[in-house]
Design a protein around this motif. Sequence first.
Motif, PDB file in Angstrom:
ATOM      1  N   THR A 122     -16.610   0.121   3.413  1.00 35.70           N
ATOM      2  CA  THR A 122     -15.263   0.268   3.547  1.00 35.70           C
ATOM      3  C   THR A 122     -14.923   1.781   3.784  1.00 35.70           C
ATOM      4  OG1 THR A 122     -14.616   0.667   1.349  1.00 35.70           O
ATOM      5  CG2 THR A 122     -14.720  -1.633   2.214  1.00 35.70           C
ATOM      6  N   ASP A 126       0.840  -1.045  -0.086  1.00 38.89           N
ATOM      7  CA  ASP A 126      -0.094  -0.049   0.006  1.00 38.89           C
ATOM      8  C   ASP A 126       0.916   1.211  -0.044  1.00 38.89           C
ATOM      9  OD1 ASP A 126      -2.051   1.986   0.591  1.00 38.89           O
ATOM     10  OD2 ASP A 126      -3.379   0.115   1.106  1.00 38.89           O
ATOM     11  N   TYR A 150     -13.727   7.161 -12.683  1.00 37.28           N
ATOM     12  CA  TYR A 150     -13.689   6.080 -12.179  1.00 37.28           C
ATOM     13  C   TYR A 150     -14.358   4.916 -12.864  1.00 37.28           C
ATOM     14  CZ  TYR A 150     -14.495   2.668  -8.089  1.00 37.28           C
ATOM     15  OH  TYR A 150     -14.811   1.617  -7.252  1.00 37.28           O
TER      16      TYR A 150
HETATM   17  P1  NAD Z   1     -10.392   1.539   0.538  1.00 41.90           P
HETATM   18  O1  NAD Z   1     -10.119   3.001   0.266  1.00 41.90           O
HETATM   19  O2  NAD Z   1     -10.269   1.133   2.120  1.00 41.90           O
HETATM   20  O3  NAD Z   1      -8.829   0.774   0.124  1.00 41.90           O
HETATM   21  C1  NAD Z   1      -8.255   1.230  -1.223  1.00 41.90           C
HETATM   22  C2  NAD Z   1      -6.566   0.818  -0.775  1.00 41.90           C
HETATM   23  O4  NAD Z   1      -6.004   1.411  -1.805  1.00 41.90           O
HETATM   24  C3  NAD Z   1      -6.363   1.817   0.260  1.00 41.90           C
HETATM   25  O5  NAD Z   1      -5.739   1.310   1.267  1.00 41.90           O
HETATM   26  C4  NAD Z   1      -5.580   3.128  -0.382  1.00 41.90           C
HETATM   27  O6  NAD Z   1      -4.460   3.545   0.553  1.00 41.90           O
HETATM   28  C5  NAD Z   1      -4.828   2.160  -1.557  1.00 41.90           C
HETATM   29  N1  NAD Z   1      -4.309   2.950  -2.676  1.00 41.90           N
HETATM   30  C6  NAD Z   1      -4.822   4.269  -2.887  1.00 41.90           C
HETATM   31  N2  NAD Z   1      -4.135   4.713  -3.923  1.00 41.90           N
HETATM   32  C7  NAD Z   1      -2.952   3.858  -3.954  1.00 41.90           C
HETATM   33  C8  NAD Z   1      -1.694   3.937  -4.663  1.00 41.90           C
HETATM   34  N3  NAD Z   1      -1.413   4.776  -5.656  1.00 41.90           N
HETATM   35  N4  NAD Z   1      -1.062   2.724  -4.630  1.00 41.90           N
HETATM   36  C9  NAD Z   1      -1.119   1.795  -3.698  1.00 41.90           C
HETATM   37  N5  NAD Z   1      -2.389   1.710  -2.910  1.00 41.90           N
HETATM   38  C10 NAD Z   1      -3.239   2.758  -3.097  1.00 41.90           C
HETATM   39  O7  NAD Z   1     -11.448   0.820  -0.244  1.00 41.90           O
HETATM   40  P2  NAD Z   1     -11.987  -0.453  -0.529  1.00 41.90           P
HETATM   41  O8  NAD Z   1     -13.501  -0.419  -0.683  1.00 41.90           O
HETATM   42  O9  NAD Z   1     -11.343  -1.564   0.244  1.00 41.90           O
HETATM   43  O10 NAD Z   1     -11.504  -0.517  -2.192  1.00 41.90           O
HETATM   44  C11 NAD Z   1     -10.663  -1.801  -2.645  1.00 41.90           C
HETATM   45  C12 NAD Z   1     -11.018  -1.887  -4.204  1.00 41.90           C
HETATM   46  O11 NAD Z   1     -12.425  -2.198  -4.305  1.00 41.90           O
HETATM   47  C13 NAD Z   1     -10.876  -0.522  -5.036  1.00 41.90           C
HETATM   48  O12 NAD Z   1     -10.253  -0.998  -6.230  1.00 41.90           O
HETATM   49  C14 NAD Z   1     -12.352  -0.109  -5.265  1.00 41.90           C
HETATM   50  O13 NAD Z   1     -12.289   0.653  -6.420  1.00 41.90           O
HETATM   51  C15 NAD Z   1     -13.039  -1.228  -5.218  1.00 41.90           C
HETATM   52  N6  NAD Z   1     -14.488  -1.353  -5.070  1.00 41.90           N
HETATM   53  C16 NAD Z   1     -14.944  -0.721  -3.710  1.00 41.90           C
HETATM   54  C17 NAD Z   1     -16.362  -0.643  -3.543  1.00 41.90           C
HETATM   55  C18 NAD Z   1     -16.849  -0.129  -2.366  1.00 41.90           C
HETATM   56  O14 NAD Z   1     -18.109  -0.055  -2.454  1.00 41.90           O
HETATM   57  N7  NAD Z   1     -16.050  -0.036  -1.427  1.00 41.90           N
HETATM   58  C19 NAD Z   1     -17.098  -1.055  -4.647  1.00 41.90           C
HETATM   59  C20 NAD Z   1     -16.588  -1.320  -5.739  1.00 41.90           C
HETATM   60  C21 NAD Z   1     -15.387  -1.437  -6.079  1.00 41.90           C
END
Ligand code: NAD
Length: 248
Positions: A187, A37, A152
């Motif tokens: 999240t 991360d 996005y």
């Molecule tokens: P989150 O924000 O808790 O986790 C995302 C993580 O990515 C964070 O720890 C952040 O620090 C890290 N990150 C951001 N920029 C970065 C970079 N440049 N290099 C490395 N790490 C980086 O959110 P989440 O919900 O756990 O998201 C995980 C995945 O699921 C993402 O790809 C998100 O788009 C996808 N997603 C989430 C949802 C939702 O409703 N939460 C829905 C659909 C898809």
Amino acid sequence: MGRLDGKVALITGGARGQGAEEGRLFAAEGAAVVLTDVLDAEGERTAAGIEGASYLHLDVRSEAEWEAVVADVIAGHGQLDVLVNNAGIDLVRRIEATSLEEWDLVVGVNQTGVFLGMRTFARALVPRGRGGSIVNISSVAGLEGVFGHGAYTGTKFAVRGLTKVAAKEWGKHGIRVNSVHPGIIETPMTTGLRTFTDPETHARVLRSVPLGRVGTATDIANMVLFLASDESSYCTGQEFTVDGGVHP
Ligand code: NAD
């Protein structure tokens, strides 16, 4: 017996949210887990709480960091079997209000990051000839346009498309590549959105979900585990939606 016994897994964006939960589940199923991360303090803390996990800094936009991390993992563990391209950022912005800087940031993390991860993994694993599994985290925003999330949505469609090409290119090397499409998951990415802060919006959202609830990180981690493990040995190039039934 664990479903990932003897496997080594690298998870991006693993400091918190879904990535951290995947780390917990993978380790419980026998994998050696490397969480990565840009949130180093949180990532170190998360890894310290999981037996069999370690943490490395990796900004997924950086080609040099990808190469260093994959080389480190293979040097330290002797192998690498699973890559979860989970890191991602959201941007709530209508298209006409989106600056080029914002666009480049979202594309850099969500799209270029996934490309670099897959490429680095394949370059390292193809010559080794023992196959592997890549799980790319897209979104329901990779299945339909989501109002107010143009940048996005564009990146999540791109991840879905790139997954299918990679599956065709690397199938003969035993490298499977699939995408996961989460719906509304609670999240740190989403808790500040109106879906969670405004009770009326929350109630309306719940009415639109056949299963009547928002998703959890564990709901997603269970699907990612299936795709990472040999249980999904005949699945590649596919999209797996985990959204409570919104997109049948
Ligand atoms: P989150 O924000 O808790 O986790 C995302 C993580 O990515 C964070 O720890 C952040 O620090 C890290 N990150 C951001 N920029 C970065 C970079 N440049 N290099 C490395 N790490 C980086 O959110 P989440 O919900 O756990 O998201 C995980 C995945 O699921 C993402 O790809 C998100 O788009 C996808 N997603 C989430 C949802 C939702 O409703 N939460 C829905 C659909 C898809």
